[in-house]
Scaffold this motif. Structure first.
Motif, PDB file in Angstrom:
ATOM      1  N   UNK A 135       0.815  -1.215   0.000  1.00  0.00           N
ATOM      2  CA  UNK A 135       0.000   0.000   0.000  1.00  0.00           C
ATOM      3  C   UNK A 135       0.848   1.263   0.000  1.00  0.00           C
ATOM      4  N   UNK A 136       2.172   1.100   0.108  1.00  0.00           N
ATOM      5  CA  UNK A 136       3.071   2.255   0.178  1.00  0.00           C
ATOM      6  C   UNK A 136       4.058   2.323  -0.988  1.00  0.00           C
ATOM      7  N   UNK A 137       4.514   1.175  -1.484  1.00  0.00           N
ATOM      8  CA  UNK A 137       5.547   1.156  -2.518  1.00  0.00           C
ATOM      9  C   UNK A 137       5.042   1.809  -3.792  1.00  0.00           C
ATOM     10  N   UNK A 138       5.858   2.684  -4.376  1.00  0.00           N
ATOM     11  CA  UNK A 138       5.454   3.308  -5.631  1.00  0.00           C
ATOM     12  C   UNK A 138       5.919   4.737  -5.768  1.00  0.00           C
ATOM     13  N   UNK A 152       1.066   6.037  -8.248  1.00  0.00           N
ATOM     14  CA  UNK A 152       0.986   4.689  -8.815  1.00  0.00           C
ATOM     15  C   UNK A 152       1.739   3.726  -7.925  1.00  0.00           C
ATOM     16  N   UNK A 153       1.244   2.507  -7.860  1.00  0.00           N
ATOM     17  CA  UNK A 153       1.925   1.446  -7.119  1.00  0.00           C
ATOM     18  C   UNK A 153       3.040   0.848  -7.971  1.00  0.00           C
ATOM     19  N   UNK A 154       4.085   0.350  -7.304  1.00  0.00           N
ATOM     20  CA  UNK A 154       5.161  -0.385  -7.953  1.00  0.00           C
ATOM     21  C   UNK A 154       5.399  -1.674  -7.175  1.00  0.00           C
ATOM     22  N   UNK A 155       5.979  -2.684  -7.813  1.00  0.00           N
ATOM     23  CA  UNK A 155       6.172  -3.966  -7.133  1.00  0.00           C
ATOM     24  C   UNK A 155       7.074  -3.844  -5.908  1.00  0.00           C
ATOM     25  N   UNK A 156       6.724  -4.559  -4.856  1.00  0.00           N
ATOM     26  CA  UNK A 156       7.526  -4.503  -3.638  1.00  0.00           C
ATOM     27  C   UNK A 156       8.847  -5.248  -3.780  1.00  0.00           C
ATOM     28  N   UNK A 157       8.964  -6.111  -4.778  1.00  0.00           N
ATOM     29  CA  UNK A 157      10.238  -6.808  -4.980  1.00  0.00           C
ATOM     30  C   UNK A 157      11.150  -6.058  -5.950  1.00  0.00           C
ATOM     31  N   UNK A 182      12.567   0.017 -16.962  1.00  0.00           N
ATOM     32  CA  UNK A 182      12.097   1.390 -16.817  1.00  0.00           C
ATOM     33  C   UNK A 182      10.583   1.353 -16.842  1.00  0.00           C
ATOM     34  N   UNK A 183       9.967   1.845 -15.779  1.00  0.00           N
ATOM     35  CA  UNK A 183       8.508   1.912 -15.686  1.00  0.00           C
ATOM     36  C   UNK A 183       8.026   3.250 -16.216  1.00  0.00           C
ATOM     37  N   UNK A 184       6.854   3.259 -16.832  1.00  0.00           N
ATOM     38  CA  UNK A 184       6.169   4.486 -17.229  1.00  0.00           C
ATOM     39  C   UNK A 184       4.933   4.642 -16.361  1.00  0.00           C
ATOM     40  N   UNK A 185       4.754   5.832 -15.810  1.00  0.00           N
ATOM     41  CA  UNK A 185       3.662   6.099 -14.876  1.00  0.00           C
ATOM     42  C   UNK A 185       2.952   7.375 -15.312  1.00  0.00           C
ATOM     43  N   UNK A 186       1.631   7.365 -15.448  1.00  0.00           N
ATOM     44  CA  UNK A 186       0.922   8.616 -15.753  1.00  0.00           C
ATOM     45  C   UNK A 186       1.057   9.602 -14.602  1.00  0.00           C
ATOM     46  N   UNK A 187       1.496  10.818 -14.893  1.00  0.00           N
ATOM     47  CA  UNK A 187       1.677  11.806 -13.835  1.00  0.00           C
ATOM     48  C   UNK A 187       0.355  12.148 -13.155  1.00  0.00           C
ATOM     49  N   UNK A 188      -0.753  11.974 -13.883  1.00  0.00           N
ATOM     50  CA  UNK A 188      -2.071  12.246 -13.316  1.00  0.00           C
ATOM     51  C   UNK A 188      -2.557  11.114 -12.424  1.00  0.00           C
ATOM     52  N   UNK A 190      -2.440   6.499 -12.000  1.00  0.00           N
ATOM     53  CA  UNK A 190      -2.879   5.330 -12.753  1.00  0.00           C
ATOM     54  C   UNK A 190      -1.921   4.175 -12.581  1.00  0.00           C
ATOM     55  N   UNK A 191      -1.963   3.246 -13.515  1.00  0.00           N
ATOM     56  CA  UNK A 191      -1.177   2.025 -13.427  1.00  0.00           C
ATOM     57  C   UNK A 191       0.205   2.212 -14.042  1.00  0.00           C
ATOM     58  N   UNK A 192       1.220   1.695 -13.363  1.00  0.00           N
ATOM     59  CA  UNK A 192       2.571   1.690 -13.911  1.00  0.00           C
ATOM     60  C   UNK A 192       2.689   0.564 -14.927  1.00  0.00           C
TER      61      UNK A 192
END
Length: 338
Positions: A135-138, A152-157, A182-188, A190-192
């Motif tokens: 609930x915190x990683x990201x 956005x959330x990112x994997x804990x591993x 390299x992850x892409x994340x909407x600045x507004x 959403x999902x990574x």
């Protein structure tokens, strides 16, 4: 050629059951061959002069700085890595004013680390939270005058490290040191999505340095990424469709490279923090590198750099004894670079 490399504990984030803990080794020594490192040259004249400590930080309190941005008022926003003990200390975003006074603007939770930072034109600060708590990683954001919230959330591993915002302010890019992605994340919000996963972003599984993609910047239509394990700086064009183009290796001569930044928006001249060597290097557009600063300039595990005009700012994590965590400021000599 064998070079003794101090692996930065900032990025040796190991996973414990239910917690993300920073291993409290001051420096882990590994012997790693980098043939190209021998080509790095010392500048005959100082590229950066008058280097001094702007703000001294408390390593034992978790104030080991990891990343940095310069704000329009010439204050700095600095992320810290949190605890280096079993109990753990809380990471933070610090505001450091031009006089060196430090104020906590966001505090994390025990067992977490704050890593990459990016800033939007409207003053919103984005930052990575490394945590075993799903609930915190990201990627998180702090709007001006507002409260922090997760984008956005990112994997804990994974290990989200470098962070940058594209020129349009729509997409955040995150370097994952564990996953070679390299992850892409909407600045507004959403999902990574995994924008690019490639061996060039990964660590060498047979090598002593366990971390791949590290620093990340968006510059002149491309995502630039450093790979700590391979000592490389990569340029990845963003195509018209938003997909990654062909990876170009700018240089492979950056042993122990952490994060980096550009001299300005108009040039591909790079300043790179070489954490493992206690150096800051200049990378020229043709890939040639030269050493600009060393431990003799007071460097202590440099993790990132930022540039504003002719000012160079350096975060020193202070991993090795005597744990001299601090933020430094120096003056760039443009005539030498030109």
């Amino acid at each position: 050629m064998e070079i003794s490399v101090a692996v930065p504990t900032a990025t040796l984030l190991k996973k414990r059951s239910g917690l993300a803990a920073l291993i409290a080794a001051a420096a882990v020594l590994a012997s790693a061959p980098y043939a190209s490192a021998a080509t790095q040259q010392e500048s005959s004249k100082p590229v950066v002069a008058d280097v001094r400590t702007l703000a001294a930080l408390d390593f034992t309190a978790g104030d080991s700085p990891e990343n940095i941005t310069v704000n329009p008022d010439n204050s700095l926003t600095v992320s810290t890595l949190g605890g280096h003990t079993a109990a753990g200390e809380r990471p933070a975003l610090l505001r450091i004013d031009p006089s060196g006074r430090s104020t906590v603007i966001v505090a994390g939770q025990q067992g977490e680390a704050f890593s990459g930072i990016a800033r939007d034109r409207d003053g919103t600060t984005y930052y990575n939270v490394v945590s075993d708590d799903a609930s915190r990683a990201g990627v998180w954001k702090l709007p001006p005058g507002g409260a922090p919230s997760r984008v956005a959330a990112l994997p804990t591993d994974g290990l989200p490290n470098g962070l940058a915002l594209d020129r349009a302010g729509r997409t955040l890019y995150v370097a994952d040191s564990n996953k070679g992605t390299v992850w892409a994340v909407p600045a507004s919000g959403g999902k990574a999505t995994a924008w690019l996963t490639d061996p060039a972003l990964a660590a060498d599984p047979s090598g002593p340095l366990p971390l791949g993609a590290n620093g990340l910047r968006f510059h002149r239509g491309a995502v630039w990424v450093s790979n700590l394990a391979k000592g490389t700086l990569l340029r990845i064009p963003v195509t018209a469709t938003g997909a990654p183009g062909r990876i170009h290796t700018v240089t492979s001569g950056l042993t122990g490279v952490d994060d980096f930044n550009f001299l300005n928006d108009r040039t591909d001249v790079v300043f790179a923090a070489q954490n493992g060597l206690n150096q800051v290097a200049v990378v020229h557009p043709d890939g040639a590198t030269e050493t600009a600063l060393t431990a003799s300039d007071g460097l202590a595990s440099p993790t990132s750099v930022a540039v504003r005009g002719n000012r160079l700012y350096i975060t020193d994590a202070g991993f090795a004894e005597p744990h001299d965590a601090k933020v430094q400021r120096g003056t760039i000599n443009p005539a030498v670079l030109n």
